[in-house]
Design an enzyme around this catalytic site. Structure first.
Site, PDB file in Angstrom:
ATOM      1  NE  ARG A 133      -3.535   2.398   2.566  1.00 10.04           N
ATOM      2  CZ  ARG A 133      -4.543   2.582   3.418  1.00 10.04           C
ATOM      3  NH1 ARG A 133      -4.826   1.646   4.305  1.00 10.04           N
ATOM      4  NH2 ARG A 133      -5.246   3.690   3.395  1.00 10.04           N
ATOM      5  CG  ASN A 174     -11.150  -1.284  -1.243  1.00 11.37           C
ATOM      6  OD1 ASN A 174     -12.268  -1.198  -1.738  1.00 11.37           O
ATOM      7  ND2 ASN A 174     -10.848  -0.761  -0.067  1.00 11.37           N
ATOM      8  CB  CYS A 223     -18.142  -0.105  -0.351  1.00 16.29           C
ATOM      9  SG  CYS A 223     -17.108   1.346  -0.023  1.00 16.29           S
ATOM     10  CG  HIS A 265     -13.773   3.429  -3.345  1.00 14.48           C
ATOM     11  ND1 HIS A 265     -12.526   3.012  -2.958  1.00 14.48           N
ATOM     12  CD2 HIS A 265     -14.616   3.072  -2.337  1.00 14.48           C
ATOM     13  CE1 HIS A 265     -12.615   2.405  -1.772  1.00 14.48           C
ATOM     14  NE2 HIS A 265     -13.871   2.435  -1.387  1.00 14.48           N
ATOM     15  CE1 TYR A 311     -11.323   5.897  -1.571  1.00 15.12           C
ATOM     16  CE2 TYR A 311     -13.550   5.845  -0.686  1.00 15.12           C
ATOM     17  CZ  TYR A 311     -12.228   5.446  -0.632  1.00 15.12           C
ATOM     18  OH  TYR A 311     -11.820   4.590   0.351  1.00 15.12           O
TER      19      TYR A 311
END
Length: 421
Positions: free
Chosen positions: A90, A144, A164, A194, A244
């Site tokens: 990440r 995700n 989500c 998102h 987002y």
């Protein structure tokens, strides 16, 4: 009823366990298996999970294992909440795109593509092993990027629904502003995972009066601050975008911000270290307050609601999920995965009708769906050219020079995860 959580060693898991304990009448779990290859984390999380169940008087049995096949064997539902590559991957997803002046984020843009490409093959392998054990098991995907992962699962013929926490978070916030129970609030939630907008807020169901104009007039400043967008954006749109959308509506501003502060991955890694130390305390028998800062707010309530509807009659009849479009948005293919209100029961999720969308939203949805088509192709088949095409199609990249450079960086940072590289 047996449920398995793949990625059960996540620091998220106590949030999920707390929801299972509190909402046991809605979802009467008899056996819960936490599955994770990280045995050390699993031991800490599993111990706290058992203490939470015991404190709240839940009679269910919690076991832990690093053996995936044993963990998912004969499960009625399997929840996926894994992170391939961990926080280290990440960290990379959030940093190398910035070198090209593009947003560094783990679920969208170039970083989101990298995560999808690492994740899809692993998830499909897990799902196939679940199917061998119990072909009737439901797979609930919280991993995700949810839209791409859910589409991969559905195209492979699995019984899957994506989940989500963005929508349930909005529902809770609007309920608080309206001083009503969350179950009374119905959202006109439309878009992709998102990449969604709240077009309406209604009480009592889809036919209720739209109270969003009133909420924007009375609370627009607070909403805008929460989304880190100017109040004028909300007023001109007349809707509430998910946070987002800031990556799209204020891209350059976000890139400048991200270049001046520690990455979210670094913050989460430090938080996880602290949380795991807490989880090891044998006196701790509830989720710690720090967990609220980790993210995933209300994830447990959403997961319980969805699982209860798919496995029985305990959940809400209408929920926001990720599932096949099937004509709901006429400008997308039927097998596109969208995030909308749907009727959920033992047969799966059926999207509710959506009014014709303003081109402002439909155009961006269509663009990102085209990117997701190419991203899934890259995840399934690999190859530099497929990576490049997906990046070029993404509206957060979209330039030949950037796509070329980002392709090389994506492959270089993820070579260990790609059999073809």
């Amino acid at each position: 009823m047996k449920l398995a959580v793949v990625g059960g060693g996540s620091t998220y898991t106590p949030e999920l366990i707390d929801g299972f304990a509190r909402l046991r009448d809605t979802l009467p779990i008899e056996e819960l298996v936490l599955v994770d290859p990280a045995a050390d984390r699993l031991e800490l999380v599993g111990g706290l999970a058992r203490r939470i169940f015991a404190k709240q008087g839940h009679p269910g049995k919690i076991t832990t294992t690093s053996d995936l096949d044993a963990g998912v064997a004969n499960a009625d539902a399997v929840l996926l909440q894994l992170r391939v590559g961990g926080q280290a991957a990440r960290q990379q997803d959030e940093t190398w795109p910035l070198e090209c002046g593009c947003v560094g984020q783990e679920t969208t843009g170039a970083g989101g593509l990298a995560k999808a490409m690492r994740t899809v093959p692993i998830v499909l392998d897990i799902a196939e092993r679940v199917r061998r054990s119990n072909p009737d098991a439901w797979i609930i995907d919280f991993t995700n990027p949810v839209g791409i992962v859910t589409r991969a699962l559905l195209q492979a013929g699995h019984k899957a629904v994506g989940l989500c926490n963005v929508a349930i978070g909005f529902q809770r916030k609007f309920a608080k502003l309206l001083d009503v129970a969350p179950a009374e609030v119905h959202l006109d939630h439309v878009g992709l995972n998102h990449l969604s907008w709240e077009l309406g807020v209604r009480l009592g169901g889809p036919e209720g009066e739209n109270l969003l104009p009133r909420l924007l007039a009375q609370h627009g400043d607070a909403m805008a601050d929460n989304l880190h967008l100017p109040r004028a954006v909300l007023d001109r749109l007349g809707v509430v975008p998910s946070y987002y959308l800031r990556y799209f509506y204020a891209h350059d501003e976000v890139v400048r911000e991200l270049g001046t502060k520690p990455s979210r991955a670094a913050e989460v890694a430090a938080m996880e270290k602290e949380l795991l130390a807490m989880y090891g305390d044998p006196a701790l028998d509830e989720k710690p307050a720090l967990l609220a800062k980790r993210g995933g707010a209300f994830y447990s309530e959403a997961a319980v609601d969805l699982a209860a509807s798919l496995l029985g009659d305990g959940g809400s009849p209408i929920q926001v999920v990720n599932t096949y479009n099937n004509g709901t948005l006429p400008f997308l293919a039927d097998d596109a995965v969208i995030e909308v209100q749907a009727r959920v029961d033992k047969t799966g999720a059926t999207p509710l009708a959506v009014p014709e969308l303003d081109p402002l939203y439909a155009g961006l949805i269509a663009n990102v769906t085209a990117y997701e088509d190419l991203a899934l192709e890259a995840a399934l088949r690999g190859g530099r050219d497929r990576v490049f095409k997906a990046l070029l199609a993404h509206p957060l990249v979209g330039q030949f020079e950037y796509a070329e450079a980002l392709t090389d960086k994506l492959i270089a940072h993820n070579r260990e995860h790609f059999a073809w590289a």
